[in-house]
Motif scaffolding. Structure first.
Motif, PDB file in Angstrom:
ATOM      1  N   ASP A   1       0.835  -1.200   0.000  1.00 32.15           N
ATOM      2  CA  ASP A   1       0.000   0.000   0.000  1.00 32.15           C
ATOM      3  C   ASP A   1       0.875   1.257   0.000  1.00 32.15           C
ATOM      4  O   ASP A   1       2.106   1.182  -0.018  1.00 32.15           O
ATOM      5  CB  ASP A   1      -1.000  -0.018   1.160  1.00 32.15           C
ATOM      6  N   GLU A   2       0.228   2.432   0.021  1.00 28.54           N
ATOM      7  CA  GLU A   2       0.966   3.697  -0.076  1.00 28.54           C
ATOM      8  C   GLU A   2       1.875   3.959   1.131  1.00 28.54           C
ATOM      9  O   GLU A   2       2.792   4.766   1.058  1.00 28.54           O
ATOM     10  CB  GLU A   2       0.002   4.876  -0.269  1.00 28.54           C
ATOM     11  N   ASN A   3       1.649   3.250   2.244  1.00 25.26           N
ATOM     12  CA  ASN A   3       2.490   3.398   3.429  1.00 25.26           C
ATOM     13  C   ASN A   3       3.594   2.353   3.504  1.00 25.26           C
ATOM     14  O   ASN A   3       4.305   2.269   4.505  1.00 25.26           O
ATOM     15  CB  ASN A   3       1.643   3.329   4.699  1.00 25.26           C
ATOM     16  N   GLY A   4       3.711   1.522   2.467  1.00 26.51           N
ATOM     17  CA  GLY A   4       4.751   0.519   2.426  1.00 26.51           C
ATOM     18  C   GLY A   4       4.406  -0.788   3.123  1.00 26.51           C
ATOM     19  O   GLY A   4       5.260  -1.640   3.283  1.00 26.51           O
TER      20      GLY A   4
END
Length: 79
Positions: free
Chosen positions: A24-27
């Motif tokens: 996801d966008e937060n890794g």
């Protein structure tokens, strides 16, 4: 080998499958899974465990839902 994974589950799908690992966008790493069964009386959770056992080639007894029993996002331990 023990793995804790995050799974985003879709119930009432036309086909059953598990995606490759996604980020996801937060890794954070997670998997998407689709099961055909309804989300009632634990049926979708049972189908998810069967599907993950097959996907990771482990016995069904090695797959346990740790949290998210009533949520679409689940934490699953695979031993």
């Amino acid at each position: 080998m023990t793995m804790d994974i995050t799974v985003l589950v879709s119930a009432r799908a036309k086909t059953e499958n598990v995606s490759d690992a996604l980020v996801d966008e937060n890794g954070r790493v997670f998997y998407r899974a689709s099961v055909k069964t309804l989300r009632e009386k634990g049926r979708a959770n049972e189908a998810l465990c069967r599907l993950l056992a097959k996907h990771f080639s482990v016995p069904l007894s090695s797959v346990k839902i740790k949290s998210g029993h009533t949520s679409k996002i689940k934490r699953v331990r695979i031993v």
